[in-house]
Design a protein around this motif. Structure first.
Motif, short mmCIF file in Angstrom:
data_model
loop_
_atom_site.label_atom_id
_atom_site.label_comp_id
_atom_site.label_asym_id
_atom_site.label_seq_id
_atom_site.Cartn_x
_atom_site.Cartn_y
_atom_site.Cartn_z
N PRO A 1 35.10 118.47 11.67
CA PRO A 1 34.24 119.52 12.05
C PRO A 1 34.80 121.18 12.02
N VAL A 2 36.02 121.01 12.49
CA VAL A 2 36.71 122.26 12.13
C VAL A 2 37.12 122.81 10.77
N ALA A 3 37.52 121.96 10.05
CA ALA A 3 37.90 121.82 8.97
C ALA A 3 36.73 122.51 7.89
N ALA A 4 35.43 121.78 8.30
CA ALA A 4 34.21 122.25 7.49
C ALA A 4 33.58 123.70 8.21
N GLY A 5 34.19 124.18 9.16
CA GLY A 5 33.67 125.48 9.66
C GLY A 5 32.59 125.34 10.73
N TYR A 6 32.51 124.16 11.34
CA TYR A 6 31.26 124.31 12.23
C TYR A 6 31.78 124.65 13.39
N VAL A 7 33.04 124.39 13.97
CA VAL A 7 33.50 124.75 15.32
C VAL A 7 34.87 125.13 15.22
N ARG A 8 35.41 125.83 16.45
CA ARG A 8 36.88 126.61 16.04
C ARG A 8 37.68 125.22 16.82
N ASN A 9 37.29 124.44 17.63
CA ASN A 9 38.03 123.33 18.26
C ASN A 9 37.37 122.13 18.06
N GLU A 10 38.05 121.21 18.17
CA GLU A 10 37.92 119.81 17.92
C GLU A 10 36.68 119.34 18.93
N HIS A 11 37.13 119.54 20.28
CA HIS A 11 36.18 119.16 21.21
C HIS A 11 34.87 119.70 21.52
N GLU A 12 34.84 120.84 20.68
CA GLU A 12 33.39 121.42 20.82
C GLU A 12 32.31 120.88 19.79
N TRP A 13 32.83 119.85 19.06
CA TRP A 13 31.70 119.20 18.19
C TRP A 13 31.33 118.04 19.06
#
Length: 183
Positions: A148-160
């Protein structure tokens, strides 16, 4: 199906990917995400599926899975079959602005398939890759959680929130009852 990507030993753990046909962004609606999470939790409780890591992206799902003496192929087949039917029922409910387009697209892919009669939601297979060494396991965990970070949805993994990342990174909870690989 390629000989390279097959479940050969039920005692091993695998990185798998489930993809919606035509890479349709089905999982942009909570109703479909909840259907999948509930079905996955059912497979964990009733079919002895082990889910070590997962992420639900808009058009696909990545997981590291194993099982307790039951065929992974059968569990994933049943999961895909059940969720397909449930997705179609949910698409037909009021509130889905894409109903006609989704049903038409899934119907089109069913007609091209010999195994589907009305609708085909998932692409065939699940592309299993064996998790047989620590380097591969660590890289795959990072890949899943960073998606999700690589896709630009969140800045940090744990935010998804549709991922197991928070359970590993900050000891948080996730909607799927995962089996922790690392403590």
């Amino acid at each position: 199906m390629s000989e390279k990507y097959k479940v050969r030993d039920q005692d091993d753990n695998y990185f798998i990917t489930l993809t919606v046909v035509q890479w349709i962004d089905l999982f942009t609606r909570d109703r479909y995400i909840h259907i999948f999470e509930d079905a996955l939790n059912y497979c964990i409780k009733e079919k002895d599926l082990l889910v070590f890591a997962y992420v639900i992206m808009p058009s696909h799902i990545h997981m590291i899975v194993g099982t307790k003496n039951k065929p992974i192929n059968d569990i994933i087949r049943d999961l895909k079959k059940y969720t397909s039917k449930s997705f179609i029922e949910a698409i037909k409910e009021p509130g889905e602005s894409r109903t006609e387009w989704l049903l038409s697209t899934f119907s089109f892919f069913a007609k091209k398939s010999k195994r589907h009669t009305h609708y085909k939601v998932w692409k065939d297979g699940f592309h299993p890759k064996i998790m047989d060494c620590n380097r591969k396991i660590e890289a795959t965990f990072n890949y899943i959680h960073y998606n999700p970070v690589a896709a630009g949805y969140v800045r940090n993994e744990h935010e998804w929130i549709h991922s197991s990342a928070s359970a590993y990174i900050d000891g948080g909870q996730c909607p799927v009852e995962i089996t922790k690989w690392f403590e």
